[in-house]
Design a protein around this motif. Structure first.
Motif, mmCIF file in Angstrom:
data_model
loop_
_atom_site.group_PDB
_atom_site.id
_atom_site.type_symbol
_atom_site.label_atom_id
_atom_site.label_comp_id
_atom_site.label_asym_id
_atom_site.label_seq_id
_atom_site.Cartn_x
_atom_site.Cartn_y
_atom_site.Cartn_z
ATOM 1 N N THR A 214 -0.761 -2.320 -7.972
ATOM 2 C CA THR A 214 -1.047 -2.165 -9.401
ATOM 3 C C THR A 214 0.172 -1.553 -10.075
ATOM 4 O OG1 THR A 214 -3.418 -1.862 -9.022
ATOM 5 C CG2 THR A 214 -2.525 -1.075 -11.117
ATOM 6 N N LEU A 215 0.728 -2.240 -11.045
ATOM 7 C CA LEU A 215 1.867 -1.725 -11.799
ATOM 8 C C LEU A 215 1.344 -0.895 -12.959
ATOM 9 C CD1 LEU A 215 4.112 -4.933 -11.930
ATOM 10 C CD2 LEU A 215 4.182 -3.066 -10.270
ATOM 11 N N ASP A 216 1.838 0.330 -13.104
ATOM 12 C CA ASP A 216 1.346 1.190 -14.181
ATOM 13 C C ASP A 216 1.937 0.766 -15.519
ATOM 14 O OD1 ASP A 216 3.928 2.361 -14.412
ATOM 15 O OD2 ASP A 216 3.412 3.912 -12.947
ATOM 16 N N ALA A 217 1.391 1.340 -16.589
ATOM 17 C CA ALA A 217 1.791 0.950 -17.941
ATOM 18 C C ALA A 217 3.270 1.200 -18.189
ATOM 19 C CB ALA A 217 0.941 1.697 -18.960
ATOM 20 N N ASP A 218 3.801 2.285 -17.653
ATOM 21 C CA ASP A 218 5.219 2.588 -17.854
ATOM 22 C C ASP A 218 6.104 1.529 -17.207
ATOM 23 O OD1 ASP A 218 4.572 4.851 -19.265
ATOM 24 O OD2 ASP A 218 4.889 6.234 -17.582
#
Length: 337
Positions: free
Chosen positions: A303-307
């Motif tokens: 999962t890639l975070d928003a940043d």
């Protein structure tokens, strides 16, 4: 190991990283190397395999069938396609006519060494055949047990709606579309993805690494690496040309610190990115060497975070293609020969 996702509004699960053999089998790599990469995919937990009758003019299906020989059929999801000219490439050896569809599925099953495929896909939209004829043939193939589900490739939002309506009338399931999609090529996001979400259709995306450009190995102003896809006419070099601009290659280099910060390789970042889209069920990956798969499969479940997603957009800036009109320029207006 690789995670699974449902394909469209169906009960079929596929490995979210799916092995595709478009420019590798019977073309870029020899048969022995192809078998090794398929077995490496199986060892990594990949159970979904995508091919087409037109790949290496039918030979890629033979290689894949041989590589999967001896595996438990119920534990595999095998996809193939028809549309492009094959065989002798006569006037009926192409398109989505009833004649060509039936001859294509029968040939594919023989070459793959299986009684059925899990997903049978229209490789492009056929402007020269009535859509009713195409979907009646697909429905008959499903009822004969030669395919379990129907999919398409590179269809527009409007074409997906028409095809889905016909499939419903005929009592079969149209559950997938196979478009190009990557950080650099986002043309499906405006129209195709919303229509697909409404209809219960998933994307199986090809070229999530933009023909290898998102690996970062192509440098602006530098010669193309010897043996790379960009130098090999048998490995889809013409598809890579639109990405071989210095401004774009420079932007891709700006992704390297983003990948490092996320603890990922560049290929892992590219594949993880497409899998963040909930309408994407699978990312197609190919390999000429088993060790390439060992790297890319690690993108599963990330999962890639928003940043990180923001940093990707900032790095790429204006080189990203988001023009929905490009979805209308993929299928030939007349059949190829």
């Amino acid at each position: 190991m690789v995670n699974y996702r449902y394909l469209g509004n169906s009960g079929l699960k596929v490995s979210e990283i799916t092995y595709g053999n478009w420019v590798t089998h019977a073309s870029q790599v020899g048969d022995e190397a192809a078998v090794k990469t398929v077995h490496a995919a199986l060892d990594a937990g990949i159970t979904s395999f995508d091919t087409a009758d037109s790949y290496a003019n039918q030979a890629a299906e033979v290689v894949l069938g041989n590589a999967l020989s001896g595996q438990r059929r119920e534990g595999l999801e095998i996809f193939t396609k028809c549309y492009f000219p094959v065989g002798a490439k006569g006037p009926n050896d192409t398109g989505l006519s009833r004649k060509h569809i039936f001859e294509s599925i029968n040939g594919s099953l023989q070459r793959l060494g299986t009684d059925y495929v899990d997903l049978y896909q229209a490789h492009r939209f056929d402007y020269e055949t009535p859509l009713e004829e195409t979907f009646q043939a697909f429905a008959d193939i499903v009822r004969q047990g030669k395919a379990l589900y129907i999919g398409v490739s590179e269809w527009t939002a409007e074409q997906l709606r028409e095809g889905h309506a016909l499939a419903q009338q005929l009592g079969v399931q149209l559950i997938s579309n196979q478009p190009q999609y990557s950080m650099l090529w986002r043309v499906i996001e405006e129209k195709v993805v919303p229509a697909s979400e409404e209809l219960g259709i998933s994307q199986i995306v090809w070229s999530p690494m933009a023909q290898g450009v998102l690996s970062g190995k192509y440098l602006p102003g530098a010669d193309r690496p010897e043996g790379s896809r960009a130098t090999d006419p048998h490995s889809g070099s013409r598809f890579i040309e639109s990405f071989m601009r210095d401004d774009l290659l420079d932007a891709v280099q700006r992704l390297k610190p983003v990948a490092q910060e996320a603890g990922l390789t560049m290929p892992q970042l590219a594949i993880a990115w497409v899998l963040q889209n909930p309408n994407v069920s699978a990312a197609l990956v190919g390999a000429s060497r088993p060790e390439q798969l060992a790297d890319t499969v690690k993108a599963s479940g990330i999962t890639l975070d928003a940043d990180t997603l923001t940093a990707i957009d900032d790095a790429l800036g204006t080189v990203v293609n988001r023009d929905a009109e490009d979805t209308y320029n993929v299928a030939p207006r007349t059949r190829l020969s």
